[in-house]
Design a protein around this motif. Structure first.
Motif: not given
Length: 55
Positions: A1-16, A47-52
């Motif tokens: 999960m943390f091997a690569e930087p997130a490429r999308t907001w969905a990936e950022v949200l998943k990591k957070w 909320r942000l995930e739904k917006r995306e």
């Protein structure tokens, strides 16, 4: 999960979300203020995930 930087907001949200869930399991997270912050952060993420998804 943390091997690569997130490429999308969905990936950022998943990591957070993963990190917040881990934090919620610590003894310090028993503090009501910390629980409130975690819940608010999770609600904001949803909320942000739904917006995306609508884009």
């Amino acid at each position: 999960m943390f091997a690569e930087p997130a490429r999308t907001w969905a990936e950022v949200l998943k990591k957070w979300r993963f990190l917040l869930d881990r934090r919620a399991m610590t003894p310090e997270a028993g503090d009501e203020r910390i629980q409130k912050l975690i819940k608010r952060a999770l609600c904001n993420m949803e909320r942000l995930e739904k917006r995306e998804e609508r884009k």
